[in-house]
Design a protein around this motif. Structure first.
Motif, PDB file in Angstrom:
ATOM      1  N   THR A 158       8.689   7.607   3.253  1.00  0.00           N
ATOM      2  CA  THR A 158       7.258   7.658   2.928  1.00  0.00           C
ATOM      3  C   THR A 158       6.989   8.676   1.825  1.00  0.00           C
ATOM      4  O   THR A 158       6.191   8.420   0.912  1.00  0.00           O
ATOM      5  N   ASP A 195      -0.008  -1.483  -6.724  1.00  0.00           N
ATOM      6  CA  ASP A 195       0.193  -2.803  -6.130  1.00  0.00           C
ATOM      7  C   ASP A 195       1.084  -2.775  -4.891  1.00  0.00           C
ATOM      8  O   ASP A 195       1.531  -3.819  -4.422  1.00  0.00           O
ATOM      9  N   PHE A 196       1.310  -1.574  -4.380  1.00  0.00           N
ATOM     10  CA  PHE A 196       2.215  -1.450  -3.231  1.00  0.00           C
ATOM     11  C   PHE A 196       1.573  -2.011  -1.960  1.00  0.00           C
ATOM     12  O   PHE A 196       0.387  -1.801  -1.690  1.00  0.00           O
ATOM     13  N   ASP A 197       2.365  -2.727  -1.159  1.00  0.00           N
ATOM     14  CA  ASP A 197       1.895  -3.298   0.106  1.00  0.00           C
ATOM     15  C   ASP A 197       1.967  -2.221   1.180  1.00  0.00           C
ATOM     16  O   ASP A 197       2.922  -2.158   1.963  1.00  0.00           O
ATOM     17  N   VAL A 198       0.952  -1.377   1.231  1.00  0.00           N
ATOM     18  CA  VAL A 198       0.949  -0.253   2.161  1.00  0.00           C
ATOM     19  C   VAL A 198       0.795  -0.729   3.601  1.00  0.00           C
ATOM     20  O   VAL A 198       1.255  -0.065   4.540  1.00  0.00           O
ATOM     21  N   LEU A 248       7.886   7.220  -1.503  1.00  0.00           N
ATOM     22  CA  LEU A 248       6.879   6.272  -1.984  1.00  0.00           C
ATOM     23  C   LEU A 248       5.742   6.984  -2.706  1.00  0.00           C
ATOM     24  O   LEU A 248       5.204   6.466  -3.685  1.00  0.00           O
ATOM     25  N   GLU A 302       3.506   1.063  -9.794  1.00  0.00           N
ATOM     26  CA  GLU A 302       4.135   0.617  -8.555  1.00  0.00           C
ATOM     27  C   GLU A 302       3.216   0.886  -7.358  1.00  0.00           C
ATOM     28  O   GLU A 302       3.053   0.044  -6.471  1.00  0.00           O
ATOM     29  N   LEU A 303       2.612   2.062  -7.344  1.00  0.00           N
ATOM     30  CA  LEU A 303       1.738   2.430  -6.232  1.00  0.00           C
ATOM     31  C   LEU A 303       0.489   1.558  -6.169  1.00  0.00           C
ATOM     32  O   LEU A 303       0.022   1.197  -5.088  1.00  0.00           O
ATOM     33  N   GLU A 356       6.326   7.410  -6.441  1.00  0.00           N
ATOM     34  CA  GLU A 356       6.519   6.236  -7.294  1.00  0.00           C
ATOM     35  C   GLU A 356       5.542   6.270  -8.472  1.00  0.00           C
ATOM     36  O   GLU A 356       4.479   6.897  -8.390  1.00  0.00           O
ATOM     37  N   HIS A 399       4.211  -1.278   5.032  1.00  0.00           N
ATOM     38  CA  HIS A 399       4.891  -0.016   5.356  1.00  0.00           C
ATOM     39  C   HIS A 399       4.299   0.590   6.630  1.00  0.00           C
ATOM     40  O   HIS A 399       5.034   1.126   7.463  1.00  0.00           O
ATOM     41  N   VAL A 453      -4.123   3.674  -1.774  1.00  0.00           N
ATOM     42  CA  VAL A 453      -2.780   3.558  -1.202  1.00  0.00           C
ATOM     43  C   VAL A 453      -2.264   4.926  -0.779  1.00  0.00           C
ATOM     44  O   VAL A 453      -1.731   5.096   0.330  1.00  0.00           O
TER      45      VAL A 453
END
Length: 264
Positions: free
Chosen positions: A129, A142-145, A132, A139-140, A135, A148, A95
């Motif tokens: 950005t 599972d982040f939906d990059v 992010l 959180e990172l 974070e 973004h 990510v």
């Protein structure tokens, strides 16, 4: 946003999936350490990667994500000493690498004088950005990059249009084509061209002028860039230069490094 391997836990040598090909000599699953990765997280064949069958490793660049994850997110605690963090760390790295690539493009966009009308939008996107990247690991991981990236993409397209439109004699919309595999473009005037996601594999751009051309996502594998002018090429990355074949006469942006394997 430059890779600092000395402060990384060899994350690109572990976190990524490799497929046996002209770029990599072996198959390797994500999470499986490369057999050449040492206990000190250094590559055991770094000086002979290309002849050993790993030219893809000399092309790859993490945009500084490796040290950010290793020394920032995980505060210097590596995946070997804390194996319970390994899977999460590798997901965070994948990510972070994409976030850092976006940071690189947004930073370049802000530095372009042509983007003055949209500076505030770019600053907001850059700030969001950057936040992010700070974070927590959970959180990172599972982040939906992808979402973004899709939010940032329209801004970068607008930047592209503004920059390319300033090229004298060009409407800023020139599109030479997406499939330029092996194309003969020696000495071509590609100023202000839209080369986003173009396939330039094995194309001959010797002596070509790519001033203010947009090359975001373009595939430069084995592209001949001898004496080409890429000084003001838009969204050019170190990965693209590393994949290409240039020489001492190739003009590149001051923010990038001339690849060691290029001919003099």
């Amino acid at each position: 946003m430059r890779a600092d391997c000395a402060n990384c836990f060899g994350l690109c040598c572990v976190a990524l999936t490799l497929f046996a090909s002209a770029d990599f000599a072996v198959d390797k699953e994500a999470g499986e350490p490369c057999s050449h990765l040492g206990e000190d997280f250094r590559c055991g064949i770094h000086r002979r990667l290309r002849p050993a069958g790993f030219p893809g490793c000399t092309v790859y660049d993490c945009f500084g994500a490796g040290q950010k994850v290793s020394q920032g997110v995980y505060a210097g605690q590596d995946w070997r000493s804390r194996p319970e963090t390994a899977d999460q760390m590798f997901r965070v790295f994948r990510v972070m690498r994409q976030l850092h690539e976006m940071l690189s493009h947004l930073t370049e966009a802000l530095a372009r004088p042509e983007t003055e009308p949209m500076r505030e939008e770019l600053r907001q996107a850059l700030g969001a950005t950057e936040r992010l990247t700070r974070e927590p690991a959970d959180e990172l991981a599972d982040f939906d990059v992808t979402a973004h990236r899709e939010a940032v993409a329209p801004l970068l397209r607008e930047v592209s249009a503004l920059v390319r439109a300033t090229v004298s004699g060009r409407p800023g919309k020139r599109r030479p084509g997406r499939d330029l595999f092996g194309a003969r473009l020696r000495g071509a005037d590609l100023r202000g061209a839209d080369l986003r996601s173009a396939c330039l594999v094995a194309a001959d751009l010797t002596g070509a002028d790519l001033g203010r051309a947009d090359v975001i996502g373009a595939d430069f594998r084995d592209t001949r860039l001898s004496r080409a002018d890429l000084t003001t090429t838009l969204f050019l990355t170190q990965v693209q230069l590393n994949a290409a074949r240039g020489d001492g006469g190739t003009k590149i942006p001051p923010s990038l490094t001339r690849p060691a394997h290029w001919s003099v």
